[in-house]
Design a protein around this motif. Structure first.
Motif, PDB file in Angstrom:
ATOM      1  N   SER A   1      19.008  72.318 -98.638  1.00  0.00           N
ATOM      2  CA  SER A   1      18.657  70.907 -98.554  1.00  0.00           C
ATOM      3  C   SER A   1      17.135  70.756 -98.540  1.00  0.00           C
ATOM      4  O   SER A   1      16.398  71.691 -98.256  1.00  0.00           O
ATOM      5  CB  SER A   1      19.258  70.280 -97.287  1.00  0.00           C
ATOM      6  OG  SER A   1      20.642  70.506 -97.208  1.00  0.00           O
TER       7      SER A   1
ATOM      8  N   LYS B   1      31.567  80.425 -95.398  1.00  0.00           N
ATOM      9  CA  LYS B   1      32.683  79.524 -95.076  1.00  0.00           C
ATOM     10  C   LYS B   1      34.012  80.280 -95.053  1.00  0.00           C
ATOM     11  O   LYS B   1      34.845  80.057 -94.171  1.00  0.00           O
ATOM     12  CB  LYS B   1      32.748  78.395 -96.105  1.00  0.00           C
ATOM     13  CG  LYS B   1      31.631  77.358 -95.981  1.00  0.00           C
ATOM     14  CD  LYS B   1      31.801  76.262 -97.033  1.00  0.00           C
ATOM     15  CE  LYS B   1      30.726  75.194 -96.888  1.00  0.00           C
ATOM     16  NZ  LYS B   1      30.871  74.127 -97.917  1.00  0.00           N
TER      17      LYS B   1
ATOM     18  N   THR C   1      14.311  80.943 -91.541  1.00  0.00           N
ATOM     19  CA  THR C   1      14.311  79.532 -91.182  1.00  0.00           C
ATOM     20  C   THR C   1      12.867  79.068 -91.080  1.00  0.00           C
ATOM     21  O   THR C   1      12.143  79.466 -90.175  1.00  0.00           O
ATOM     22  CB  THR C   1      15.032  79.308 -89.840  1.00  0.00           C
ATOM     23  OG1 THR C   1      16.358  79.816 -89.948  1.00  0.00           O
ATOM     24  CG2 THR C   1      15.080  77.828 -89.493  1.00  0.00           C
TER      25      THR C   1
ATOM     26  N   LEU D   1      26.117  79.364 -91.079  1.00  0.00           N
ATOM     27  CA  LEU D   1      26.536  78.333 -92.018  1.00  0.00           C
ATOM     28  C   LEU D   1      25.597  77.133 -91.964  1.00  0.00           C
ATOM     29  O   LEU D   1      25.212  76.571 -93.009  1.00  0.00           O
ATOM     30  CB  LEU D   1      27.968  77.906 -91.704  1.00  0.00           C
ATOM     31  CG  LEU D   1      28.593  76.870 -92.657  1.00  0.00           C
ATOM     32  CD1 LEU D   1      28.718  77.450 -94.053  1.00  0.00           C
ATOM     33  CD2 LEU D   1      29.952  76.417 -92.136  1.00  0.00           C
ATOM     34  N   ILE D   2      25.202  76.747 -90.774  1.00  0.00           N
ATOM     35  CA  ILE D   2      24.264  75.622 -90.622  1.00  0.00           C
ATOM     36  C   ILE D   2      22.918  75.953 -91.260  1.00  0.00           C
ATOM     37  O   ILE D   2      22.318  75.135 -91.964  1.00  0.00           O
ATOM     38  CB  ILE D   2      24.097  75.266 -89.134  1.00  0.00           C
ATOM     39  CG1 ILE D   2      25.411  74.721 -88.570  1.00  0.00           C
ATOM     40  CG2 ILE D   2      22.973  74.257 -88.949  1.00  0.00           C
ATOM     41  CD1 ILE D   2      25.373  74.476 -87.072  1.00  0.00           C
ATOM     42  N   GLU D   3      22.438  77.182 -91.023  1.00  0.00           N
ATOM     43  CA  GLU D   3      21.159  77.595 -91.596  1.00  0.00           C
ATOM     44  C   GLU D   3      21.212  77.591 -93.118  1.00  0.00           C
ATOM     45  O   GLU D   3      20.261  77.157 -93.787  1.00  0.00           O
ATOM     46  CB  GLU D   3      20.787  78.980 -91.088  1.00  0.00           C
ATOM     47  CG  GLU D   3      20.421  79.020 -89.607  1.00  0.00           C
ATOM     48  CD  GLU D   3      20.096  80.424 -89.144  1.00  0.00           C
ATOM     49  OE1 GLU D   3      20.299  81.365 -89.943  1.00  0.00           O
ATOM     50  OE2 GLU D   3      19.635  80.584 -87.994  1.00  0.00           O
ATOM     51  N   GLN D   4      22.332  78.076 -93.684  1.00  0.00           N
ATOM     52  CA  GLN D   4      22.446  78.114 -95.135  1.00  0.00           C
ATOM     53  C   GLN D   4      22.515  76.712 -95.734  1.00  0.00           C
ATOM     54  O   GLN D   4      21.973  76.465 -96.818  1.00  0.00           O
ATOM     55  CB  GLN D   4      23.679  78.930 -95.530  1.00  0.00           C
ATOM     56  CG  GLN D   4      23.518  80.418 -95.242  1.00  0.00           C
ATOM     57  CD  GLN D   4      24.782  81.195 -95.518  1.00  0.00           C
ATOM     58  OE1 GLN D   4      25.889  80.648 -95.566  1.00  0.00           O
ATOM     59  NE2 GLN D   4      24.637  82.502 -95.705  1.00  0.00           N
ATOM     60  N   LYS D   5      23.143  75.781 -95.045  1.00  0.00           N
ATOM     61  CA  LYS D   5      23.173  74.397 -95.529  1.00  0.00           C
ATOM     62  C   LYS D   5      21.777  73.781 -95.490  1.00  0.00           C
ATOM     63  O   LYS D   5      21.389  73.043 -96.407  1.00  0.00           O
ATOM     64  CB  LYS D   5      24.138  73.568 -94.673  1.00  0.00           C
ATOM     65  CG  LYS D   5      25.601  73.875 -94.913  1.00  0.00           C
ATOM     66  CD  LYS D   5      26.487  72.982 -94.054  1.00  0.00           C
ATOM     67  CE  LYS D   5      27.962  73.257 -94.320  1.00  0.00           C
ATOM     68  NZ  LYS D   5      28.847  72.397 -93.484  1.00  0.00           N
ATOM     69  N   VAL D   6      21.029  74.097 -94.441  1.00  0.00           N
ATOM     70  CA  VAL D   6      19.656  73.582 -94.349  1.00  0.00           C
ATOM     71  C   VAL D   6      18.793  74.160 -95.465  1.00  0.00           C
ATOM     72  O   VAL D   6      17.959  73.458 -96.059  1.00  0.00           O
ATOM     73  CB  VAL D   6      19.058  73.920 -92.970  1.00  0.00           C
ATOM     74  CG1 VAL D   6      17.565  73.607 -92.932  1.00  0.00           C
ATOM     75  CG2 VAL D   6      19.779  73.139 -91.875  1.00  0.00           C
TER      76      VAL D   6
ATOM     77  N   GLN E   1      29.103  80.271 -87.564  1.00  0.00           N
ATOM     78  CA  GLN E   1      28.824  78.835 -87.555  1.00  0.00           C
ATOM     79  C   GLN E   1      27.323  78.568 -87.616  1.00  0.00           C
ATOM     80  O   GLN E   1      26.869  77.668 -88.330  1.00  0.00           O
ATOM     81  CB  GLN E   1      29.437  78.191 -86.312  1.00  0.00           C
ATOM     82  CG  GLN E   1      30.957  78.103 -86.345  1.00  0.00           C
ATOM     83  CD  GLN E   1      31.533  77.582 -85.046  1.00  0.00           C
ATOM     84  OE1 GLN E   1      30.890  77.633 -83.993  1.00  0.00           O
ATOM     85  NE2 GLN E   1      32.771  77.098 -85.100  1.00  0.00           N
ATOM     86  N   LYS E   2      26.567  79.336 -86.855  1.00  0.00           N
ATOM     87  CA  LYS E   2      25.114  79.188 -86.876  1.00  0.00           C
ATOM     88  C   LYS E   2      24.546  79.548 -88.241  1.00  0.00           C
ATOM     89  O   LYS E   2      23.662  78.852 -88.775  1.00  0.00           O
ATOM     90  CB  LYS E   2      24.498  80.081 -85.796  1.00  0.00           C
ATOM     91  CG  LYS E   2      22.986  79.958 -85.700  1.00  0.00           C
ATOM     92  CD  LYS E   2      22.441  80.860 -84.599  1.00  0.00           C
ATOM     93  CE  LYS E   2      20.923  80.751 -84.527  1.00  0.00           C
ATOM     94  NZ  LYS E   2      20.358  81.637 -83.460  1.00  0.00           N
TER      95      LYS E   2
END
Length: 285
Positions: free
Chosen positions: A230, A177, A77, A222-227, A219-220
């Motif tokens: 992006s 996911k 990150t 998943l958020i990191e992978q989406k960031v 869940q954490k």
């Protein structure tokens, strides 16, 4: 006799004057005699400089600052993704004639790929992972079109390099996911069984809590992978600012050329007068 042999100490310490030493008076005489030659040389130098400026085609330079393509790393990150290609490697590719295709030759109106690779100037912005690309052409529009073509080719090549990494990140996102959905479903089943079972309810609830911790972790992740997929972690090569295309030519530089012409003419006129005076002096002797 002893008195005649004695010498004045002050006279012994006085340095002898060199007959070849050039005095200020010699310089003044030289200028008085040769001012016509010096003036003529200055005039010739000025005419030559003005002629050079008029004959030499104007050159306009456009400059672009580009930010290399970046891709977020799957387990890190950071505030900025890693470059798809090191800046030094990009600069070396820009020096190769094979980097340029026929479309770029037409956009830049260059005679050959070899000539174009030598005309496009690229460098790294000091202290930053940014690339500066510049090109000179007879018109501002042509220079801007060429820089646009170079930036476009760089963007396409770095996009191609980034595709496998982005595909891997997307596959990891899909897998996370799926794991999260399965964990949530299993955790729900454990909670139902614990609520309806009298025996072993404590063990089932303990397993449900353990699964809940795994769900939070997924869940954490998943958020990191989406960031990471992006901006600004993952983004294509792009212009940092619009291309700078001034309307004023950068060459030929009129004032330096004129100053050089005047100075060169002055030196040439003085040299011509000196040679002529030396020749006349030898001829008279």
């Amino acid at each position: 006799m002893n008195n005649s042999m004695k010498e004045n100490p002050q006279e012994m310490n006085l340095p002898s004057q060199d007959d070849d030493e050039i005095s200020l008076w010699d310089i003044v005489e030289f200028l008085k005699e040769g001012w016509r030659w010096l003036t003529g040389g200055v005039v010739v130098g000025a005419v030559g400089a003005v002629g050079f400026v008029l004959v030499t085609p104007s050159q306009f330079e456009t400059t672009a600052i580009v930010q290399p393509a970046t891709v977020g790393m799957p387990t890190t990150t950071t505030t900025r993704g890693a470059e798809v290609e090191p800046v030094a490697q990009t600069l070396e590719r820009l020096k190769l004639p094979t980097f340029y295709d026929e479309a770029m030759l037409q956009a830049c109106q260059a005679p050959s790929r070899q000539a174009l690779s030598g005309s496009v100037k690229a460098s790294q912005v000091k202290g930053n992972a940014l690339i500066q690309v510049s090109y000179r052409a007879p018109t501002t529009a042509l220079a801007e079109a060429c820089v646009n073509a170079v930036v476009g080719q760089l963007t396409r090549s770095q996009t191609t390099m980034a595709e496998p990494v982005i595909k891997t990140l997307e596959e990891q996102l899909v897998l996370t996911k799926k794991q999260l959905t399965e964990a949530e479903g299993f955790q729900g089943q454990l909670e139902k069984r614990a609520a309806s079972s009298a025996d072993g309810a404590s063990l089932l609830m303990l397993n449900a809590l353990s699964k809940r911790e795994e769900i939070v972790r997924l869940q954490k992740l998943l958020i990191e992978q989406k960031v990471q997929l992006s901006a600004p972690l993952t983004q294509p090569m792009q212009l940092l600012e619009p291309i700078y295309a001034p309307e004023r030519p950068v060459a030929p530089k009129k004032l330096p050329v004129l100053a050089g012409g005047l100075l060169g003419g002055l030196v040439l006129g003085g040299l011509a007068f000196f040679v002529r005076r030396s020749w006349l002096g030898r001829k008279a002797a």
